[in-house]
Design a protein around this motif. Structure first.
Motif, PDB file in Angstrom:
ATOM      1  N   GLN A   1       0.478  -0.978   0.279  1.00 36.71           N
ATOM      2  CA  GLN A   1      -0.169   0.059   0.157  1.00 36.71           C
ATOM      3  C   GLN A   1       0.758   1.162   0.376  1.00 36.71           C
ATOM      4  OE1 GLN A   1      -2.549   0.264   3.964  1.00 36.71           O
ATOM      5  NE2 GLN A   1      -4.305   1.097   2.579  1.00 36.71           N
ATOM      6  N   VAL A   2       0.004   2.570  -0.319  1.00 30.22           N
ATOM      7  CA  VAL A   2       1.397   3.676  -0.634  1.00 30.22           C
ATOM      8  C   VAL A   2       0.022   4.318  -0.508  1.00 30.22           C
ATOM      9  CG1 VAL A   2       2.891   4.795  -1.861  1.00 30.22           C
ATOM     10  CG2 VAL A   2       2.866   2.453  -2.592  1.00 30.22           C
ATOM     11  N   LEU A   3       0.566   5.289   0.233  1.00 29.18           N
ATOM     12  CA  LEU A   3       0.244   6.342   1.579  1.00 29.18           C
ATOM     13  C   LEU A   3       0.528   7.633   0.512  1.00 29.18           C
ATOM     14  CD1 LEU A   3      -0.663   4.314   3.238  1.00 29.18           C
ATOM     15  CD2 LEU A   3      -0.150   5.528   4.728  1.00 29.18           C
ATOM     16  N   TYR A   4      -0.479   8.464   0.571  1.00 26.06           N
ATOM     17  CA  TYR A   4       0.031   9.760  -0.019  1.00 26.06           C
ATOM     18  C   TYR A   4      -0.617  11.381   0.343  1.00 26.06           C
ATOM     19  CZ  TYR A   4      -4.522   9.639  -2.966  1.00 26.06           C
ATOM     20  OH  TYR A   4      -5.731   9.539  -3.398  1.00 26.06           O
ATOM     21  N   SER A   5      -0.600  12.430   0.242  1.00 26.80           N
ATOM     22  CA  SER A   5      -0.315  13.437   0.190  1.00 26.80           C
ATOM     23  C   SER A   5      -2.152  14.253  -0.717  1.00 26.80           C
ATOM     24  CB  SER A   5      -0.033  14.486   0.383  1.00 26.80           C
ATOM     25  OG  SER A   5      -0.921  15.997   1.125  1.00 26.80           O
ATOM     26  N   GLN A   6      -3.075  13.814  -0.378  1.00 24.95           N
ATOM     27  CA  GLN A   6      -4.691  14.140  -1.158  1.00 24.95           C
ATOM     28  C   GLN A   6      -4.613  15.701  -1.371  1.00 24.95           C
ATOM     29  OE1 GLN A   6      -4.979  12.941   2.452  1.00 24.95           O
ATOM     30  NE2 GLN A   6      -6.889  13.569   3.118  1.00 24.95           N
ATOM     31  N   SER A   7      -3.720  16.295   0.032  1.00 25.95           N
ATOM     32  CA  SER A   7      -3.963  18.006  -0.499  1.00 25.95           C
ATOM     33  C   SER A   7      -2.841  18.592  -1.233  1.00 25.95           C
ATOM     34  CB  SER A   7      -4.053  18.256   0.673  1.00 25.95           C
ATOM     35  OG  SER A   7      -2.288  18.088   1.187  1.00 25.95           O
ATOM     36  N   ASP A   8      -1.744  17.728  -1.955  1.00 19.49           N
ATOM     37  CA  ASP A   8      -1.269  18.098  -2.544  1.00 19.49           C
ATOM     38  C   ASP A   8      -0.852  17.499  -4.175  1.00 19.49           C
ATOM     39  OD1 ASP A   8       1.192  17.918  -4.575  1.00 19.49           O
ATOM     40  OD2 ASP A   8       2.820  16.391  -4.094  1.00 19.49           O
ATOM     41  N   ASP A   9      -1.967  18.424  -4.333  1.00 18.76           N
ATOM     42  CA  ASP A   9      -2.739  18.964  -6.338  1.00 18.76           C
ATOM     43  C   ASP A   9      -1.503  19.136  -6.974  1.00 18.76           C
ATOM     44  OD1 ASP A   9      -2.067  21.744  -5.698  1.00 18.76           O
ATOM     45  OD2 ASP A   9      -4.319  21.854  -6.208  1.00 18.76           O
ATOM     46  N   ARG A  10      -0.312  19.131  -7.330  1.00 19.93           N
ATOM     47  CA  ARG A  10       0.916  19.287  -8.510  1.00 19.93           C
ATOM     48  C   ARG A  10       0.535  18.040  -8.959  1.00 19.93           C
ATOM     49  NH1 ARG A  10       5.748  20.547  -3.845  1.00 19.93           N
ATOM     50  NH2 ARG A  10       4.849  18.513  -2.639  1.00 19.93           N
ATOM     51  N   LYS A  11       0.798  17.694 -10.665  1.00 20.12           N
ATOM     52  CA  LYS A  11       0.977  17.200 -11.082  1.00 20.12           C
ATOM     53  C   LYS A  11       1.850  16.090 -10.918  1.00 20.12           C
ATOM     54  CE  LYS A  11      -0.143  15.900 -16.137  1.00 20.12           C
ATOM     55  NZ  LYS A  11       1.673  16.085 -17.195  1.00 20.12           N
ATOM     56  N   LEU A  12       3.017  16.820 -10.875  1.00 21.70           N
ATOM     57  CA  LEU A  12       3.878  15.298 -10.213  1.00 21.70           C
ATOM     58  C   LEU A  12       3.824  16.185  -8.820  1.00 21.70           C
ATOM     59  CD1 LEU A  12       7.078  16.599 -12.772  1.00 21.70           C
ATOM     60  CD2 LEU A  12       4.932  14.292 -12.874  1.00 21.70           C
ATOM     61  N   GLY A  13       3.182  15.093  -8.119  1.00 21.88           N
ATOM     62  CA  GLY A  13       3.228  15.323  -7.088  1.00 21.88           C
ATOM     63  C   GLY A  13       3.272  14.277  -6.102  1.00 21.88           C
ATOM     64  N   SER A  14       2.474  14.870  -4.124  1.00 23.96           N
ATOM     65  CA  SER A  14       2.363  13.273  -4.042  1.00 23.96           C
ATOM     66  C   SER A  14       1.453  11.787  -4.742  1.00 23.96           C
ATOM     67  CB  SER A  14       2.181  13.741  -2.919  1.00 23.96           C
ATOM     68  OG  SER A  14       2.018  12.721  -1.533  1.00 23.96           O
ATOM     69  N   LYS A  15       0.238  12.001  -5.157  1.00 19.76           N
ATOM     70  CA  LYS A  15      -0.245  11.637  -5.409  1.00 19.76           C
ATOM     71  C   LYS A  15       0.585  10.412  -6.968  1.00 19.76           C
ATOM     72  CE  LYS A  15      -4.965   9.286  -6.816  1.00 19.76           C
ATOM     73  NZ  LYS A  15      -6.061   9.835  -6.690  1.00 19.76           N
ATOM     74  N   ARG A  16       1.052  10.926  -7.550  1.00 19.51           N
ATOM     75  CA  ARG A  16       1.513  10.221  -9.199  1.00 19.51           C
ATOM     76  C   ARG A  16       3.244   9.371  -8.727  1.00 19.51           C
ATOM     77  NH1 ARG A  16       1.942   7.283 -12.791  1.00 19.51           N
ATOM     78  NH2 ARG A  16       3.287   7.297 -13.932  1.00 19.51           N
ATOM     79  N   ALA A  50       8.093  18.235   0.201  1.00 17.49           N
ATOM     80  CA  ALA A  50       8.214  17.691  -0.972  1.00 17.49           C
ATOM     81  C   ALA A  50       7.469  16.756  -1.931  1.00 17.49           C
ATOM     82  CB  ALA A  50       9.487  17.162  -0.879  1.00 17.49           C
ATOM     83  N   PRO A  51       7.111  16.211  -2.842  1.00 18.61           N
ATOM     84  CA  PRO A  51       5.806  14.717  -3.221  1.00 18.61           C
ATOM     85  C   PRO A  51       6.941  14.185  -2.253  1.00 18.61           C
ATOM     86  CG  PRO A  51       6.979  16.188  -4.699  1.00 18.61           C
ATOM     87  CD  PRO A  51       7.584  16.743  -3.871  1.00 18.61           C
ATOM     88  N   VAL A  52       5.710  13.405  -1.455  1.00 22.53           N
ATOM     89  CA  VAL A  52       6.497  12.278  -0.674  1.00 22.53           C
ATOM     90  C   VAL A  52       5.494  11.140  -0.698  1.00 22.53           C
ATOM     91  CG1 VAL A  52       3.799  13.241   1.283  1.00 22.53           C
ATOM     92  CG2 VAL A  52       6.034  11.602   2.051  1.00 22.53           C
ATOM     93  N   ALA A  53       5.950   9.811  -0.434  1.00 17.51           N
ATOM     94  CA  ALA A  53       5.158   8.682  -0.925  1.00 17.51           C
ATOM     95  C   ALA A  53       5.443   8.059   0.447  1.00 17.51           C
ATOM     96  CB  ALA A  53       5.441   7.856  -2.105  1.00 17.51           C
TER      97      ALA A  53
END
Ligand SMILES: [Zn+2]
Length: 359
Positions: A266-281, A315-318
């Motif tokens: 499972q990989v957790l990410y920040s849903q408030s990071d809406d950058r295209k190259l952000g946490s979710k990607r 930073a983009p975080v995972a």
């Protein structure tokens, strides 16, 4: 560059135990763009420094400091005559986790700040203190961000230059092994999550140390031993390093703690990071690469702004939950060094793919 009188804060009678995390090999050797002189050295880095602090006396900084034009570095530290001649008498070490530079002198001055001047640019400095420790005098300089330090010994003074990480590295990565020390994380069959997390991160470190691609990558670890930095320190390292990527490694556990059939990565990410190259990607890239390397099943991505280090990371975080310790087969895998290496390879490949995508 703007120069002003350095402001100094001394801390009185403060006993301090400082644990310095292991640092990273530079990848590859850095450009000597700041070659100030042949004596220029990179800082000496140690796994641990234990320092007890005892600062003696406080003086008005204006009485202590003189403003001078300092052409040689960002900071000029006047040294006692007994140590100013040889670099054997001096060490400069950086505790990345607390962004503190320790200048250690092989002499104990009663009150360094009274007798010697520190001049230069204070823009980088949050606080300073001096204390005696086991026959040595220690000047501790806490900086506003994480810098690499270069220093030069010349004419009885130590010149320190604070170099922005992104002036040295093309990319900066912070890697976090979850938990540590008395905080074991999940425990199953006598296996501590903190140990699995660290094993995976150390395997990842081996891969990153051997990186020989065309980028200069600076990698900073929140821990490489069985210690437990605070969550604030872990997030601050990523933020103060202006990291391009922040990756945390954990293992999952079913909520009852009992063995179940539930398994997978499972990989957790920040849903408030809406950058295209952000946490979710980034989380998706980690998931793709980890499952490909290890053969683990994809348990999915999870919104996790409720997790401190995710919520506070610039930073983009995972956060990679490598697998479930409450699944018998997966626990066997997670404690297997070969599987841990595959897990590390997956995260390594994810980092490389992220850079390829423009992170
Ligand atoms: Zn954990």
């Amino acid at each position: 560059m703007y120069r002003k009188i350095l402001k100094i804060i001394t801390v009185l009678f403060m006993a301090l135990v400082i644990i310095v995390p292991v640092t990273v090999k530079k990848l590859p050797a850095m450009n000597e763009k700041y070659a100030m002189a042949e004596e220029l050295e990179n800082n000496v880095l140690q796994n641990y420094v234990r320092a007890s602090a005892l600062a003696k006396e406080k003086k008005n900084p204006d009485d202590i400091l003189k403003s001078t034009d300092n052409q040689d570095g960002d900071l000029k530290i006047e040294l006692p005559a007994s140590v100013g001649k040889s670099k054997q008498d001096i060490s400069v070490e950086t505790d990345y986790l607390t962004q503190t530079v320790y200048v250690k002198l092989k002499t104990e001055e009663e009150n360094y700040f009274t007798n010697y001047s520190i001049t230069g640019n204070s823009d980088y400095i949050d606080s300073m203190q001096y204390y005696k420790n086991d026959g040595a005098g220690v000047i501790a300089i806490t900086t506003d961000k994480l810098y690499e330090i270069k220093y030069l010994l010349k004419n009885g003074s130590l010149y320190i230059k604070f170099v922005d990480l992104h002036d040295i590295y093309d990319k900066v990565v912070v890697i976090d092994a979850g938990h540590g020390s008395r905080m074991s994380g999940a425990v199953r069959n006598g296996v501590y999550e903190k140990d699995i997390n660290l094993d995976i991160v150390l395997a990842l470190k081996n891969l990153l140390d051997d990186y020989s691609g065309d980028k200069k990558i600076g990698v900073f670890y929140t821990r490489t031993t069985d210690v437990n930095p605070t969550l604030q320190q872990r997030a601050a390292l990523a933020n103060k390093a202006d990291a391009d990527l922040f990756i945390s490694v954990h293992c999952n556990s079913y909520e009852t703690g009992n063995f179940t059939a539930i398994h997978g990565t499972q990989v957790l990410y920040s849903q408030s990071d809406d950058r295209k190259l952000g946490s979710k990607r980034l989380a998706q890239i980690c998931m793709d690469n980890v499952t490909k390397e290890t053969g683990s099943s994809a348990f999915g991505l999870l919104e996790a702004d409720n997790i401190y280090i995710i919520r506070t990371s610039n930073a983009p975080v995972a956060l990679v939950e490598a697998g479930y310790m409450t699944n018998r087969e997966e626990l066997d895998n997670l404690t297997n060094p070969d599987y841990q290496k595959k897990m590390a390879q997956g995260i390594y490949n994810a980092i490389m793919q992220a850079f390829d995508e423009g992170y």
